[in-house]
Write a protein that holds these residues in place. Structure first.
Motif, short mmCIF file in Angstrom:
data_model
loop_
_atom_site.label_atom_id
_atom_site.label_comp_id
_atom_site.label_asym_id
_atom_site.label_seq_id
_atom_site.Cartn_x
_atom_site.Cartn_y
_atom_site.Cartn_z
N THR A 32 0.96 -1.13 -0.10
CA THR A 32 0.17 -0.12 0.11
C THR A 32 0.87 1.22 0.18
O THR A 32 0.62 2.41 -0.63
N LEU A 33 1.83 1.47 0.80
CA LEU A 33 2.56 2.64 0.90
C LEU A 33 3.34 3.00 -0.29
O LEU A 33 4.02 2.18 -0.99
N LYS A 34 3.31 4.27 -0.60
CA LYS A 34 4.06 4.82 -1.83
C LYS A 34 5.32 4.50 -1.83
O LYS A 34 6.05 4.16 -2.95
N HIS A 35 6.18 4.54 -0.80
CA HIS A 35 7.67 4.44 -0.95
C HIS A 35 8.15 3.11 -0.40
O HIS A 35 9.01 2.93 0.22
N SER A 36 7.20 1.99 -0.82
CA SER A 36 7.71 0.64 -0.70
C SER A 36 7.93 0.08 -1.90
O SER A 36 7.57 0.17 -2.74
N ARG A 39 5.49 -2.00 -3.55
CA ARG A 39 4.07 -1.15 -3.75
C ARG A 39 3.34 -1.75 -5.08
O ARG A 39 3.91 -2.11 -5.95
N ALA A 40 1.96 -1.94 -4.96
CA ALA A 40 1.23 -2.21 -6.02
C ALA A 40 1.30 -3.54 -6.17
O ALA A 40 1.13 -4.28 -7.35
N TYR A 109 7.84 0.09 9.28
CA TYR A 109 7.55 0.92 8.13
C TYR A 109 7.44 2.40 8.66
O TYR A 109 6.80 3.25 7.95
N GLN A 112 8.00 5.03 5.83
CA GLN A 112 7.37 5.11 4.75
C GLN A 112 6.03 5.46 5.23
O GLN A 112 5.16 6.31 4.52
N ASN A 116 4.29 9.02 3.66
CA ASN A 116 3.22 8.54 2.70
C ASN A 116 1.94 9.50 2.71
O ASN A 116 1.36 9.61 1.59
#
Length: 244
Positions: A32-36, A39-40, A109, A112, A116
């Motif tokens: 979920t988190l943008k800077h992972s 992601r997606a 996290y 993140q 986020n």
């Protein structure tokens, strides 16, 4: 349940449930988190992450408590066996462990979560910690949780009839695969809580943690992932007793 002491049950369920939520909330954060880096990555990754969380948590708690990690499982076993005296100890350990696991996920996290939030601070994060329905319909959502939990508790009780599974430790592996299957097959409508502690403990943590722009903790929905699994577990215990 009677072969374990109250102290061992409490500690075992805290540790095991914390591991479960760390893995489960962790995979949701990763996706979920943008800077992972994950992601997606998608729903299949989430389903397997939760399944591996059950595997790691249950094997960790097993020697101390049997590794229930779930008030619904504890309730189903109590209805089946008639042993109720240690149910409060199991549930207390599961709730403490669920909150602890959510906090550990937040710490893992932390950077993140901090990065986020949008500039206006409006990036909801509840779905990392607790379930959120795709279509908000209390009756339908409750039915989904009841049915999905029956899909967990009935197999758990049935696995107990095969002594070799318990002696070899394979029973825990099979339950983990069942959880993956539930996520893939029945997780779409509500996110498959199938565990009151898994949803309520992290929801409490979400409400208390200083997460930037975290959004609402949605307490209006919170009763469904508690009541649904408990109803499903009770039905499972009754059906199991009648059929087996």
């Amino acid at each position: 349940m009677d072969q374990f002491s109250n102290g061992d049950i409490f500690i075992g369920e805290i540790i095991g449930t914390a591991v479960l939520i760390l893995f489960g909330a962790g995979v949701c954060a990763a996706v979920t988190l943008k800077h992972s880096k994950a992601r997606a990555a998608g729903w299949v990754v989430i389903a397997f992450g939760w399944g591996f969380g059950v595997l790691a948590g249950a094997y960790t708690a097993g020697p101390l408590s049997g590794g229930h990690l779930n008030p619904a499982v504890t309730l189903g076993i109590a209805i089946d066996t008639g042993h109720w005296d240690k149910v409060p100890v199991y549930v207390a350990g599961q709730m403490v462990g669920a909150v602890l696991g959510a906090v550990l996920c937040w710490l893992a996290y932390y950077a993140q979560f901090a990065a986020n939030a949008d500039k206006d601070g409006s990036q909801p994060t509840l779905g990392i910690f607790s379930t959120v329905p795709e279509v908000r319909n209390p009756v339908a959502n409750l039915l989904t949780e009841i049915i999905a939990t029956m899909g967990l508790v009935l197999p758990v009780l049935a696995f107990g009839l095969t002594k070799g599974l318990g002696q070899s430790g394979t029973q825990t592996l099979m339950v983990a695969f069942v959880v993956v299957g539930i996520g893939l097959s029945l997780g779409g409508p509500t996110g498959y809580a199938i565990n009151p502690a898994r949803d309520l403990g992290p929801r409490i943590a979400h409400a208390l943690l200083p997460i930037p722009g975290k959004g609402t903790s949605d307490w209006g929905y919170s009763w469904i992932p508690v009541a649904g699994p408990l109803i499903g577990a009770a039905l499972s215990g009754l059906i199991f007793n009648a059929a087996y």
